[in-house]
Design an enzyme around this catalytic site. Structure first.
Site, PDB file in Angstrom:
ATOM      1  N   MET A  96      15.751  58.179 -10.226  1.00 15.27           N
ATOM      2  CA  MET A  96      17.145  58.404 -10.618  1.00 15.27           C
ATOM      3  C   MET A  96      17.536  59.845 -10.322  1.00 15.27           C
ATOM      4  O   MET A  96      16.845  60.774 -10.751  1.00 15.27           O
ATOM      5  CB  MET A  96      17.325  58.136 -12.109  1.00 15.27           C
ATOM      6  CG  MET A  96      17.096  56.697 -12.518  1.00 15.27           C
ATOM      7  SD  MET A  96      17.024  56.521 -14.325  1.00 15.27           S
ATOM      8  CE  MET A  96      15.314  57.003 -14.622  1.00 15.27           C
ATOM      9  N   PHE A 183      19.069  63.588 -17.349  1.00 17.22           N
ATOM     10  CA  PHE A 183      19.043  64.162 -16.007  1.00 17.22           C
ATOM     11  C   PHE A 183      17.952  63.534 -15.129  1.00 17.22           C
ATOM     12  O   PHE A 183      17.491  62.434 -15.417  1.00 17.22           O
ATOM     13  CB  PHE A 183      18.981  65.691 -16.077  1.00 17.22           C
ATOM     14  CG  PHE A 183      20.115  66.254 -16.898  1.00 17.22           C
ATOM     15  CD1 PHE A 183      21.408  66.241 -16.415  1.00 17.22           C
ATOM     16  CD2 PHE A 183      19.894  66.740 -18.178  1.00 17.22           C
ATOM     17  CE1 PHE A 183      22.468  66.721 -17.177  1.00 17.22           C
ATOM     18  CE2 PHE A 183      20.946  67.229 -18.945  1.00 17.22           C
ATOM     19  CZ  PHE A 183      22.233  67.218 -18.437  1.00 17.22           C
ATOM     20  N   GLY A 184      17.541  64.181 -14.018  1.00 16.62           N
ATOM     21  CA  GLY A 184      16.703  63.535 -13.013  1.00 16.62           C
ATOM     22  C   GLY A 184      15.391  63.001 -13.553  1.00 16.62           C
ATOM     23  O   GLY A 184      14.730  63.654 -14.340  1.00 16.62           O
ATOM     24  N   SER A 185      14.989  61.803 -13.141  1.00 18.36           N
ATOM     25  CA  SER A 185      13.819  61.171 -13.719  1.00 18.36           C
ATOM     26  C   SER A 185      13.433  59.916 -12.943  1.00 18.36           C
ATOM     27  O   SER A 185      13.977  59.633 -11.888  1.00 18.36           O
ATOM     28  CB  SER A 185      14.098  60.825 -15.187  1.00 18.36           C
ATOM     29  OG  SER A 185      15.393  60.276 -15.319  1.00 18.36           O
ATOM     30  N   ARG A 186      12.504  59.135 -13.518  1.00 21.29           N
ATOM     31  CA  ARG A 186      11.980  57.974 -12.807  1.00 21.29           C
ATOM     32  C   ARG A 186      11.497  56.928 -13.801  1.00 21.29           C
ATOM     33  O   ARG A 186      11.121  57.258 -14.926  1.00 21.29           O
ATOM     34  CB  ARG A 186      10.815  58.430 -11.935  1.00 21.29           C
ATOM     35  CG  ARG A 186      10.133  57.354 -11.122  1.00 21.29           C
ATOM     36  CD  ARG A 186       9.076  57.986 -10.246  1.00 21.29           C
ATOM     37  NE  ARG A 186       7.778  57.373 -10.409  1.00 21.29           N
ATOM     38  CZ  ARG A 186       6.658  57.838  -9.888  1.00 21.29           C
ATOM     39  NH1 ARG A 186       6.669  58.956  -9.196  1.00 21.29           N
ATOM     40  NH2 ARG A 186       5.518  57.214 -10.080  1.00 21.29           N
TER      41      ARG A 186
END
Length: 217
Positions: A96, A183-186
């Site tokens: 993401m 925020f940015g991640s997976r």
């Protein structure tokens, strides 16, 4: 636009900073203050965009494995899942970006049988080792088709807060929310080896809507 409940603290801080910086810019820079305020306004708007909650029609699913998040499929491979399954499984990873919706959804329906939070590092989320070394959560569900599926929220380089609301014994419903990552991640999903994988690397997924795999009943 509906905002996620996790937005309250971040938006409060962002609003205070926006007001303070804007007032200082107007006071000290006068007519040049827009050079500061306009880019700041863009960033401020992106904070609201990040915490948006899209209206989605979530269907009932039995054999289908549903995309747990909005993002891009970056990995499909056979791995050893050593935390809970303790056997080989097919790992499907979805990355993401900060611009994606960051609601985390159950990929399958069934019963939550395991949950655990792990503190850790903050490697970039697409790094393969982030699955075992980054801050993360692990959840396992025994599905209505009598399979055990593990899925994992993974913090990225930017993300520093993971929340998950499920508890052992909860009923999981595919496509419905169980957590959030800022925020940015997976997210990684670990599936039985005989699962039919429908997605492919590079696919763009919509959480709660897209079918990424199908398990045998």
């Amino acid at each position: 636009m509906k905002l996620h409940r996790e937005s309250k603290g971040t938006i409060t801080v962002a609003t205070i900073l926006f007001i303070i910086i804007s007032v200082l810019a107007i006071y000290f820079l006068k007519m040049w203050s827009l050079l500061i305020i306009m880019p700041l306004l863009v960033v401020y708007s992106l904070v609201f965009w990040f915490f948006r909650v899209p209206d989605r029609n979530i269907l009932e699913h039995r054999e289908n494995v549903i995309a747990p998040v909005d993002g891009k499929v970056v990995m499909i491979k056979e791995v050893d899942e050593t935390e809970f399954l303790k056997e080989k499984a097919i790992q499907v990873s979805i990355f993401m970006s900060p611009l994606n919706v960051h609601i985390c959804r159950y990929p399958v329906s069934g019963k939550v049988i395991y949950k655990k939070y792990h503190p850790g590092k903050y490697l970039v989320a697409w790094h393969e080792k982030s699955s075992t070394e980054n801050e993360r959560t692990t959840v396992a569900v025994e599905t209505v088709t009598n399979h055990k599926v593990v899925f994992r929220q993974i913090a990225g380089y930017v993300a520093r807060r993971i929340v998950f609301y499920c508890n052992e014994g909860d009923q999981a419903k595919a496509g419905h929310e169980f957590g959030f990552i800022k925020f940015g991640s997976r997210m990684d999903v670990f599936l039985p080896l005989d699962t039919e994988i429908i997605c492919k690397i590079g696919d763009i997924t919509k959480g709660g809507l897209d079918v990424i795999a199908r398990m045998k009943d």
